[in-house]
Every structure is written in structure tokens, then in C-alpha cells.
Write a protein that holds these residues in place. Sequence first.
Motif, PDB file in Angstrom:
ATOM      1  N   THR A  45       0.828  -1.204   0.000  1.00 25.90           N
ATOM      2  CA  THR A  45       0.000   0.000   0.000  1.00 25.90           C
ATOM      3  C   THR A  45       0.862   1.254   0.000  1.00 25.90           C
ATOM      4  O   THR A  45       0.605   2.214  -0.740  1.00 25.90           O
ATOM      5  CB  THR A  45      -0.932   0.009   1.226  1.00 25.90           C
ATOM      6  N   GLY A  46       1.902   1.243   0.822  1.00 28.81           N
ATOM      7  CA  GLY A  46       2.804   2.391   0.885  1.00 28.81           C
ATOM      8  C   GLY A  46       3.523   2.634  -0.420  1.00 28.81           C
ATOM      9  O   GLY A  46       3.601   3.778  -0.902  1.00 28.81           O
ATOM     10  N   LEU A  47       4.050   1.579  -1.019  1.00 30.72           N
ATOM     11  CA  LEU A  47       4.774   1.723  -2.282  1.00 30.72           C
ATOM     12  C   LEU A  47       3.865   2.239  -3.390  1.00 30.72           C
ATOM     13  O   LEU A  47       4.247   3.142  -4.151  1.00 30.72           O
ATOM     14  CB  LEU A  47       5.392   0.381  -2.680  1.00 30.72           C
ATOM     15  N   LEU A  48       2.662   1.674  -3.485  1.00 26.80           N
ATOM     16  CA  LEU A  48       1.732   2.119  -4.523  1.00 26.80           C
ATOM     17  C   LEU A  48       1.313   3.566  -4.309  1.00 26.80           C
ATOM     18  O   LEU A  48       1.234   4.351  -5.260  1.00 26.80           O
ATOM     19  CB  LEU A  48       0.502   1.211  -4.537  1.00 26.80           C
ATOM     20  N   THR A  49       1.034   3.923  -3.059  1.00 23.16           N
ATOM     21  CA  THR A  49       0.594   5.289  -2.774  1.00 23.16           C
ATOM     22  C   THR A  49       1.653   6.310  -3.169  1.00 23.16           C
ATOM     23  O   THR A  49       1.365   7.299  -3.864  1.00 23.16           O
ATOM     24  CB  THR A  49       0.261   5.439  -1.279  1.00 23.16           C
ATOM     25  N   PRO A  74      -4.211   8.419  -4.791  1.00 25.22           N
ATOM     26  CA  PRO A  74      -3.968   6.974  -4.882  1.00 25.22           C
ATOM     27  C   PRO A  74      -4.887   6.113  -4.034  1.00 25.22           C
ATOM     28  O   PRO A  74      -4.925   4.891  -4.221  1.00 25.22           O
ATOM     29  CB  PRO A  74      -2.513   6.840  -4.409  1.00 25.22           C
ATOM     30  N   PHE A  75      -5.656   6.698  -3.124  1.00 21.61           N
ATOM     31  CA  PHE A  75      -6.538   5.890  -2.288  1.00 21.61           C
ATOM     32  C   PHE A  75      -7.540   5.111  -3.136  1.00 21.61           C
ATOM     33  O   PHE A  75      -8.044   4.069  -2.714  1.00 21.61           O
ATOM     34  CB  PHE A  75      -7.280   6.776  -1.268  1.00 21.61           C
ATOM     35  N   GLN A  76      -7.833   5.607  -4.349  1.00 20.15           N
ATOM     36  CA  GLN A  76      -8.779   4.926  -5.211  1.00 20.15           C
ATOM     37  C   GLN A  76      -8.269   3.558  -5.661  1.00 20.15           C
ATOM     38  O   GLN A  76      -9.049   2.715  -6.103  1.00 20.15           O
ATOM     39  CB  GLN A  76      -9.076   5.804  -6.421  1.00 20.15           C
ATOM     40  N   PHE A  77      -6.968   3.338  -5.555  1.00 21.30           N
ATOM     41  CA  PHE A  77      -6.382   2.035  -5.887  1.00 21.30           C
ATOM     42  C   PHE A  77      -6.026   1.260  -4.610  1.00 21.30           C
ATOM     43  O   PHE A  77      -6.289   0.061  -4.520  1.00 21.30           O
ATOM     44  CB  PHE A  77      -5.133   2.229  -6.746  1.00 21.30           C
ATOM     45  N   THR A  78      -5.438   1.943  -3.663  1.00 21.19           N
ATOM     46  CA  THR A  78      -4.978   1.253  -2.449  1.00 21.19           C
ATOM     47  C   THR A  78      -6.133   0.884  -1.517  1.00 21.19           C
ATOM     48  O   THR A  78      -5.935   0.106  -0.590  1.00 21.19           O
ATOM     49  CB  THR A  78      -3.969   2.123  -1.684  1.00 21.19           C
ATOM     50  N   LEU A 129      -1.710   7.371   7.674  1.00 20.26           N
ATOM     51  CA  LEU A 129      -1.173   8.692   7.991  1.00 20.26           C
ATOM     52  C   LEU A 129       0.312   8.771   7.652  1.00 20.26           C
ATOM     53  O   LEU A 129       0.783   9.747   7.064  1.00 20.26           O
ATOM     54  CB  LEU A 129      -1.385   9.011   9.476  1.00 20.26           C
ATOM     55  N   VAL A 130       1.042   7.730   8.025  1.00 20.86           N
ATOM     56  CA  VAL A 130       2.482   7.697   7.731  1.00 20.86           C
ATOM     57  C   VAL A 130       2.716   7.638   6.225  1.00 20.86           C
ATOM     58  O   VAL A 130       3.566   8.357   5.675  1.00 20.86           O
ATOM     59  CB  VAL A 130       3.141   6.494   8.425  1.00 20.86           C
ATOM     60  N   ILE A 131       1.952   6.790   5.541  1.00 19.79           N
ATOM     61  CA  ILE A 131       2.131   6.609   4.100  1.00 19.79           C
ATOM     62  C   ILE A 131       1.804   7.899   3.342  1.00 19.79           C
ATOM     63  O   ILE A 131       2.574   8.335   2.474  1.00 19.79           O
ATOM     64  CB  ILE A 131       1.254   5.444   3.602  1.00 19.79           C
ATOM     65  N   PHE A 132       0.674   8.518   3.667  1.00 21.64           N
ATOM     66  CA  PHE A 132       0.321   9.769   2.994  1.00 21.64           C
ATOM     67  C   PHE A 132       1.306  10.874   3.352  1.00 21.64           C
ATOM     68  O   PHE A 132       1.571  11.771   2.539  1.00 21.64           O
ATOM     69  CB  PHE A 132      -1.103  10.186   3.354  1.00 21.64           C
ATOM     70  N   GLY A 133       1.854  10.817   4.560  1.00 23.40           N
ATOM     71  CA  GLY A 133       2.882  11.787   4.929  1.00 23.40           C
ATOM     72  C   GLY A 133       4.125  11.649   4.067  1.00 23.40           C
ATOM     73  O   GLY A 133       4.692  12.649   3.600  1.00 23.40           O
TER      74      GLY A 133
END
Length: 268
Positions: A45-49, A74-78, A129-133
Motif C-alpha cells: 500500500t505504501g509503495l503504490l501510494t 492513490p486511495f482509489q487504488f490502495t 497517515l504515515v504513508i500519505f505523509g
Amino acid sequence: MTVQAPAVSPHRVDTRHRLTFVRALHGEWIKLATLRSTWWSIGITGLLTVAIAVLIAQNVVDPGFNPVQAVVSPFQFTMLLAGILGAISVTGEYSTGMIRSTLTANPVRGSVLAAKAVVLAATMFVSSLVIFGLAAVAVSVIVAGRDQSIDWSDPSSSLLPIVVASLAMAVFTTIGVAFGFILRSGAGAIAATVGLLFVLPIVLSMFAMVGEAGRWVMDAAGYLPAAAAQAAILPGDGSDAPVAYLTLACWVAAGMLSAWAVLRTRDA
């Protein structure tokens, strides 16, 4: 000769180690944290985002473009990975038989459902939160070359979309949890989750071609989880953020109530 039976003192039950909801949460966290699939799902999820956010930021050069849109889009995919993680965390217990041990240790089935949903949702929220950050940092570096930046001084257009996107990821995870308890099959729960989050919106969007006759279908599609999340994260013209929040809450409530109804009436 009559033998008098010894007096039996009342038996006291030691409640010092009684299973509380906090202990149930701790147990669910241990089970979640020790699964490789949990960390693989979060890692992917993190890599894709980050990757999708970087691609969007590199290719959208409109001066009026808000870089935060690249961060949260990217939330539309993850969202699929979030929902699948929720589903397999439940169905994995059914496939291995661990659910019987879980229900033996905690016979209050509503507590089992709530503990698993809370732990998974909280884990996905914090991870998101961490990933979007991280995605925001990467996007900021890219758009800096075009004299653009994320306006952190305005939380409503910077921080709030990231927080709401993280909440949406938690909602998608909870939907997967609900399908897991309802269907108890890994393949079935994943198919239902993907169908609701991804396939059904595409199918309903086709009714736009029939004009006014399909208007009610398009209106109904706006209340699907993905559409509601989109409206809540990046409210646009004609979108109602409070209605979007309420819609997401209703999906969570409906899923949990349905899962509870099935869990309490079926044998493990």
C-alpha cells in the motif's frame, strides 16, 4: 456410624485475569502483528501510494493544481488492499480453525468482532497517515521545481484531506472485516470487497450513457463507499461533505451489525 461431611466454603472465582475488552484488543493486535500478510499489505500500500502520487505530481503541470490532490488520489487504488487486509485477517482464522480458540477465550462474540474491527481500523489509519505523509514529502520535492508547494498554513486544504483519506482507508478495512465474518471464505470475502469498492462503481457509471433514465442510478452510486470517500476527502462543486461522512459511517454500521448478526447465530 455416621460421618459428617466437611463444610464446603463458597468458591471464589479469581477475576484478576478476567478477559476485558482491553485484553481482547491486545490479543487481536498480537494476532495481526504476527501475520506476514499484514506487513506485506501495508508495505505494498505504501509503495503504490507514493509511486502513484509521484506520477501524478510529475505529469500534472496545471498552475492551479493543488499538490495535495496528488497525495490522496492513490486511495482509489490502495483502498482495495485495505479492504482485502480486513477480509483475510478474519477468513484466515476460519481457514486455520483459530476462530474456535478465539471464541473459546472470548465467548462474547460482539466483543470479538469489535476488537478485531477496532485494531484493524486503527492500524490502517495510523499506517495510512504515515504513508500519505511520505507521499506528501515526495510530492513536495517534485512540485518545488515548478514553484509550487503544499500550503500547510491552511489545514483545510492540506492536512485535513490527508487525515480524511486515512479515515477512509480505515473504513475500507472495516468493510473487509464485515465481509470476512459474513462470508467466512477468503475468496468470497475478497470478491465481495473488491466488487463493492471497485467493480460496482464502474458498472453503475455505465448508466450515464442512458441519460435521464439512468439518473437515479448515478445518484445512488454517489452513496457507495468509494464515491463517499472521494466527496469527503476532496469536496468539489455540488458535493456535500457532511453527507459523505454520514454515508461512510452508515456503511461501517451496516457492515458491523450484519457481521454481528451472522457471528452470533452461526457456529464457528
